[in-house]
Write an enzyme that holds these catalytic residues in place. Structure first.
Site, PDB file in Angstrom:
ATOM      1  N   GLY A   1       0.786  -1.237   0.000  1.00  0.00           N
ATOM      2  CA  GLY A   1       0.000   0.000   0.000  1.00  0.00           C
ATOM      3  C   GLY A   1       0.810   1.275   0.000  1.00  0.00           C
ATOM      4  O   GLY A   1       0.310   2.320   0.424  1.00  0.00           O
TER       5      GLY A   1
ATOM      6  N   MET B   1      -4.221  -7.126  -6.929  1.00  0.00           N
ATOM      7  CA  MET B   1      -3.725  -8.226  -7.757  1.00  0.00           C
ATOM      8  C   MET B   1      -4.856  -9.104  -8.296  1.00  0.00           C
ATOM      9  O   MET B   1      -4.851 -10.330  -8.128  1.00  0.00           O
ATOM     10  CB  MET B   1      -2.734  -9.073  -6.959  1.00  0.00           C
ATOM     11  N   ARG B   2      -5.800  -8.472  -8.948  1.00  0.00           N
ATOM     12  CA  ARG B   2      -6.977  -9.180  -9.385  1.00  0.00           C
ATOM     13  C   ARG B   2      -7.510  -8.509 -10.647  1.00  0.00           C
ATOM     14  O   ARG B   2      -7.417  -7.282 -10.770  1.00  0.00           O
ATOM     15  CB  ARG B   2      -7.998  -8.994  -8.259  1.00  0.00           C
TER      16      ARG B   2
ATOM     17  N   HIS C   1       0.875   0.590 -13.247  1.00  0.00           N
ATOM     18  CA  HIS C   1       1.644  -0.613 -13.588  1.00  0.00           C
ATOM     19  C   HIS C   1       3.132  -0.247 -13.623  1.00  0.00           C
ATOM     20  O   HIS C   1       3.502   0.755 -14.245  1.00  0.00           O
ATOM     21  CB  HIS C   1       1.184  -1.151 -14.953  1.00  0.00           C
TER      22      HIS C   1
HETATM   23  C1  GRF Z   1       3.187  -1.289  -7.511  1.00  0.00           C
HETATM   24  O1  GRF Z   1       4.446  -1.520  -8.070  1.00  0.00           O
HETATM   25  C2  GRF Z   1       2.143  -1.218  -8.590  1.00  0.00           C
HETATM   26  O2  GRF Z   1       2.598  -0.643  -9.768  1.00  0.00           O
HETATM   27  C3  GRF Z   1       1.828  -2.671  -8.813  1.00  0.00           C
HETATM   28  O3  GRF Z   1       1.851  -3.235  -7.512  1.00  0.00           O
HETATM   29  C4  GRF Z   1       2.742  -2.489  -6.692  1.00  0.00           C
HETATM   30  C5  GRF Z   1       2.017  -2.085  -5.452  1.00  0.00           C
HETATM   31  O4  GRF Z   1       2.875  -1.521  -4.493  1.00  0.00           O
HETATM   32  N1  GRF Z   1       0.597  -2.808  -9.550  1.00  0.00           N
HETATM   33  P1  GRF Z   1       2.245  -0.855  -3.191  1.00  0.00           P
HETATM   34  O5  GRF Z   1       1.336  -1.891  -2.527  1.00  0.00           O
HETATM   35  O6  GRF Z   1       1.504   0.372  -3.598  1.00  0.00           O
HETATM   36  O7  GRF Z   1       3.409  -0.525  -2.297  1.00  0.00           O
END
Ligand code: GRF
Length: 189
Positions: free
Chosen positions: A14, A93-94, A112
């Site tokens: 997060g 992640m979905r 991303h």
């Molecule tokens: C980030 O690198 C984002 O681009 C990817 O997942 C990661 C999340 O990191 N989709 P966080 O949980 O915000 O630290």
């Protein structure tokens, strides 16, 4: 006019959630507030961050629902009741399903950690590192039914030629936090 209301979806650490919440707090994202953190992993660190910022969380276990539409309906109903205007996926992640796309389509963005269309998928940084690219980057795009395939809204390049993937990840995350705050502010303006 009241503040614009954001929901942030995350599955893990997060750090992007925190950058967005802090951006709203500091005014870097003008006249907006995060009203909801949606998390599909009970115990994820993002939940501590949400609590620290006084942001309400909706935590759920996907396995407790028969279908994706069942939990997405609950989330969309909650977002409707809170008046959410923009949904920011930040390490969620979905794949977003038809219920959320049907009700919030065009209002969902994702970050991303690569220069799409290169390196889509869940291991973009590692994939790019192993490929040996010299310029990495970050993309923010609209979310549609494809994996990391919606219209690109903004991108930034992150040049890195070192050999330390943890250092690289830190550089990319720093670029993410800055780009997400700037892009959300532009989208809302
Ligand atoms: C980030 O690198 C984002 O681009 C990817 O997942 C990661 C999340 O990191 N989709 P966080 O949980 O915000 O630290």
């Amino acid at each position: 006019m009241g503040k614009r209301k954001l929901a942030v979806f995350a599955s893990g650490s997060g750090s992007n959630f925190e950058a967005i919440a802090e951006g709203c707090r500091s005014g870097a994202i003008v006249d907006a507030e995060v009203v909801l953190c949606v998390c599909d992993r009970p115990g994820a660190k993002v939940l501590e961050r949400a609590e620290r910022f006084g942001v309400r969380s909706f935590v759920f276990s996907p396995k407790a629902y028969a279908t994706k539409s069942d939990f997405e309906r609950e989330i969309a109903d909650l977002m409707d009741s809170l008046g959410v205007e923009l949904v920011c996926l930040a390490g969620y992640m979905r794949i977003v399903g038809e219920e959320l796309l049907g009700r919030y389509g065009g209002k969902i963005v994702n970050i991303h950690p690569a220069l799409l269309p290169a390196f889509p998928g869940a291991h973009a940084i590692k994939d790019a590192f192993e490929y040996g690219v010299k310029v990495y980057g970050v993309t923010i795009h609209e979310v549609d039914a494809t994996l990391d395939g919606g219209r690109i809204i903004s991108q930034v390049a992150v040049p890195y030629e070192g050999g330390d993937i943890e250092e690289l990840e830190a550089e990319i995350h720093k670029a993410e936090h800055k780009l997400y705050v700037e892009t959300i502010n532009k989208i809302l303006a």
